[in-house]
Design an enzyme around this catalytic site. Sequence first.
Site, PDB file in Angstrom:
ATOM      1  N   LYS A  41      14.387  24.832  -7.210  1.00  0.00           N
ATOM      2  CA  LYS A  41      14.949  24.579  -8.546  1.00  0.00           C
ATOM      3  C   LYS A  41      13.973  23.849  -9.464  1.00  0.00           C
ATOM      4  CE  LYS A  41      19.291  25.883  -7.535  1.00  0.00           C
ATOM      5  NZ  LYS A  41      20.360  25.298  -6.811  1.00  0.00           N
ATOM      6  N   GLY A  42      12.771  23.562  -8.982  1.00  0.00           N
ATOM      7  CA  GLY A  42      11.772  22.891  -9.809  1.00  0.00           C
ATOM      8  C   GLY A  42      11.802  21.369  -9.729  1.00  0.00           C
ATOM      9  N   ALA A 100      10.896  19.411  -7.191  1.00  0.00           N
ATOM     10  CA  ALA A 100       9.664  18.897  -6.582  1.00  0.00           C
ATOM     11  C   ALA A 100       8.507  18.941  -7.571  1.00  0.00           C
ATOM     12  CB  ALA A 100       9.317  19.678  -5.320  1.00  0.00           C
ATOM     13  N   ILE A 112      11.964  17.970  -0.451  1.00  0.00           N
ATOM     14  CA  ILE A 112      13.296  18.216  -0.996  1.00  0.00           C
ATOM     15  C   ILE A 112      14.190  18.439   0.209  1.00  0.00           C
ATOM     16  CG2 ILE A 112      14.754  19.713  -2.426  1.00  0.00           C
ATOM     17  CD1 ILE A 112      12.755  18.009  -4.041  1.00  0.00           C
ATOM     18  N   ALA A 114       4.752  25.111  -0.241  1.00  0.00           N
ATOM     19  CA  ALA A 114       4.171  23.827  -0.614  1.00  0.00           C
ATOM     20  C   ALA A 114       2.792  24.021  -1.255  1.00  0.00           C
ATOM     21  CB  ALA A 114       4.069  22.918   0.597  1.00  0.00           C
ATOM     22  N   ASP A 140       0.812  -1.218   0.000  1.00  0.00           N
ATOM     23  CA  ASP A 140       0.000   0.000   0.000  1.00  0.00           C
ATOM     24  C   ASP A 140       0.846   1.270   0.000  1.00  0.00           C
ATOM     25  OD1 ASP A 140       0.929  -0.164   2.627  1.00  0.00           O
ATOM     26  OD2 ASP A 140      -0.922   0.667   3.470  1.00  0.00           O
ATOM     27  N   TYR A 155       1.742  22.641  -4.943  1.00  0.00           N
ATOM     28  CA  TYR A 155       0.643  21.692  -5.142  1.00  0.00           C
ATOM     29  C   TYR A 155      -0.399  22.243  -6.115  1.00  0.00           C
ATOM     30  CZ  TYR A 155       2.819  19.637  -1.005  1.00  0.00           C
ATOM     31  OH  TYR A 155       3.717  19.104  -0.117  1.00  0.00           O
TER      32      TYR A 155
END
Length: 182
Positions: A100-101, A103, A92, A134, A56, A138
């Site tokens: 830096k992109g 994520a 990160i 964050a 899972d 998202y």
Amino acid sequence: MIEGERVLLRRMSRADAADVVRMRADPEVQAQLFSARPPTLDEHLRWLAEVEAGDDRHEFMIVERTSGRSVGTIGLSHIDRVNRRAEYGVLIGEPDARGKGFAAEASRLLLAYAFGTLGLRRVYLHVLARNGDALRLYRRVGFQTEGILRQHIRKGCEFLDVTVMAALADERSTSEGIEPKR
């Protein structure tokens, strides 16, 4: 292994344990996690053994392609094959890799894997409502806010709100290379 332009996602292994523990112990990372303290090496290895024994969770290291260095972790937990949903998490852990992109690219790759390969319909997350970086990430990769869990997590002496977000396969664009399984 899942390959992107700048990052690779490879399954987390015992060989990554020291790096993961070090990343989770970084004060900037730890401040955004729900856990009261970072895991010890032994705790992480026990957790990883449970992950490997179950079906899972899919946990990956985010690897910078040019250097081969692991810069963070990303994964799906609570994979529910009946209801076709899972919980997402990313961090990160290398300070010089933040902003830096990595994520964003890793998240897009993981969502494509979740909706395409695994055939999930819903990927959800929980994040501290004060974690603006964050929340922006998202939203940029397709999550939408569903609600706030008020005073849901205790960090130190504070009770903090948690934002619940989700991305749905039906809302993903085929231009993102994601063909959801029906």
